[in-house]
Design a protein around this motif. Sequence first.
Motif, PDB file in Angstrom:
ATOM      1  N   GLU A 264      36.596  32.805  48.697  1.00  0.00           N
ATOM      2  CA  GLU A 264      37.425  32.052  49.633  1.00  0.00           C
ATOM      3  C   GLU A 264      36.615  31.049  50.436  1.00  0.00           C
ATOM      4  OE1 GLU A 264      39.127  34.510  52.769  1.00  0.00           O
ATOM      5  OE2 GLU A 264      37.928  36.180  52.058  1.00  0.00           O
ATOM      6  N   LEU A 267      36.540  27.711  48.504  1.00  0.00           N
ATOM      7  CA  LEU A 267      37.772  27.061  48.075  1.00  0.00           C
ATOM      8  C   LEU A 267      37.966  25.697  48.724  1.00  0.00           C
ATOM      9  CD1 LEU A 267      40.262  30.083  48.011  1.00  0.00           C
ATOM     10  CD2 LEU A 267      39.209  28.912  46.080  1.00  0.00           C
ATOM     11  N   ILE A 295      44.486  25.950  40.753  1.00  0.00           N
ATOM     12  CA  ILE A 295      43.794  26.871  41.667  1.00  0.00           C
ATOM     13  C   ILE A 295      44.809  27.902  42.127  1.00  0.00           C
ATOM     14  CG2 ILE A 295      42.542  27.130  43.840  1.00  0.00           C
ATOM     15  CD1 ILE A 295      41.563  24.279  43.525  1.00  0.00           C
ATOM     16  N   THR A 305      38.756  36.706  45.833  1.00  0.00           N
ATOM     17  CA  THR A 305      38.524  35.493  45.055  1.00  0.00           C
ATOM     18  C   THR A 305      39.844  34.934  44.573  1.00  0.00           C
ATOM     19  OG1 THR A 305      38.250  36.756  43.001  1.00  0.00           O
ATOM     20  CG2 THR A 305      36.247  36.258  44.277  1.00  0.00           C
ATOM     21  N   ILE A 308      40.255  29.911  39.213  1.00  0.00           N
ATOM     22  CA  ILE A 308      40.137  28.464  39.008  1.00  0.00           C
ATOM     23  C   ILE A 308      40.247  28.213  37.508  1.00  0.00           C
ATOM     24  CG2 ILE A 308      38.730  26.425  39.380  1.00  0.00           C
ATOM     25  CD1 ILE A 308      39.574  27.790  41.945  1.00  0.00           C
TER      26      ILE A 308
END
Length: 509
Positions: A264, A267, A295, A305, A308
């Motif tokens: 995170e 991101l 995403i 997490t 992606i």
Amino acid sequence: MNVKETVRNTFFRTGITLAAGLILGWILFGRPDTPVQHVPHTEETHVWTCSMHPQIRQDKPGKCPLCAMDLIPLKKASSSSGADGADPDAILLSAEAVALAGIQTSVAGSGGGSPAREIRLYGTIQPNERLVHSQVSHINGRIEELYVNFTGEPVRSGQVIASVYSPDLQNVQQELLEAAKLRDVQPALLEAAREKLRQWKLSDGQIALIEQSGKVLPRMDIMANTDGIVIAKNVSQGDYVSRGSVLFSVADLSSVWAVFEAYEMDLSCLKTGGDITYTVQALPGKTFSGKITFIDPVLDRTSRTAGIRVETANIGGRLKPEMIADAIVRAPLEQGRITIPATAVLWTGKRSIVYVKQAGSDVPAFKLREIELGPALGDAYPVLSGLQEGEEIVTNGAFTVDASAQLEGKRSMMNDEASSAENRHLRMTVQGLCEMCKERIESAAKSLNGVSSASWDPDTRQLHLHINPSKATEEEISQKLAASGHDTDRHKAPDSTYNALPPCCKYRE
């Protein structure tokens, strides 16, 4: 006595030596024209502190009022000495001390170019879900023949993958044959029977074969509707299936997904459409690239997490599902952002601290500065606030400078007080006798906002305080102590309060 005997005489030689010494002394020290130089004496004082409680600072040796350890000299300070231009809260070090401690500084700046943060991601190759198809049975029946027997087997569009015996399909075929006999009278009935078989996914060739043979086919073939690799096999020969049952899952691997897991904290640097370069362990030396197409909007609760997704053309089928992939993403920073080495930063909880060298000081002087940092850039950090470009900071030896600040009782990574001027040591005389008095005096002092520590010595009757003058004054503290029943050098306790003290606390004669 001749001359030789005289020279050999001991008394004679001793007299000559003494005479020579007197003459030499008169020449060196007794000449009246030699001026006598007097070296001016500079009166120096010592600052004494406690190695365990650096906030204690006194002008003479003694015991620490908090732990009774011997005070140690902090530094020598001359009334005529000082560092012109240095902040009073800065840490002063001699040039020799800076060299011995290996303290190095550098000028904070953007460093030119376009600084970027490198983020390393780990993931696996997965089939492109848009190209995954289910091969289903469109009729009820029993699988008589299965022409695809294992997972991983390639199939082509139009290939026969299974043969099914279906009584329901036989009934529909019989309807087609009966309608074919009435094609001249009721052509619409024949077309309706054909359309019914088309809805059961029979091809026009299969329908024409039934009409031409005039016989009901006992079994019907199921055709593959796409090219690809079988990634799931759900039936075996002899199984009974119903309409809609999934026989196989087929994936077209001409395009695959590289799915990575991003924490995170990373991101914010990842955007849809951003470029990613990655490698797979099974193909050393080969580099693949693509763009972030998706995403995951929801984080995994356990790993913290988000997925992606990168879509990549699989030329030659080199990329296979479940291969391990490593990716590197370069996230450019805002132009002009200041970056500093990681060695310059000291962390304590949520605070990030650097030491800034004071400009214009006669001796090396360093002052603590609290800053806000962005995400790490390898061995460096971008500075979001708290530092200006061109300022000189300590990049090596910051712990040494901070240790000096702690010993001097100044603001440091372990002491977040505003400054030594705002948080200082105070001493006053308070009357009392016993341990009960000690507890009462210290509790009364610490009950005031702005008093961080209080320690009373029954032998010397001295109360040592650590206060913030902007929140508590000596007058207020003295009044508070007197109100608790103890005389101070400023105020006398009321008689009614004093008389209410226990007998062991009566200190007045």
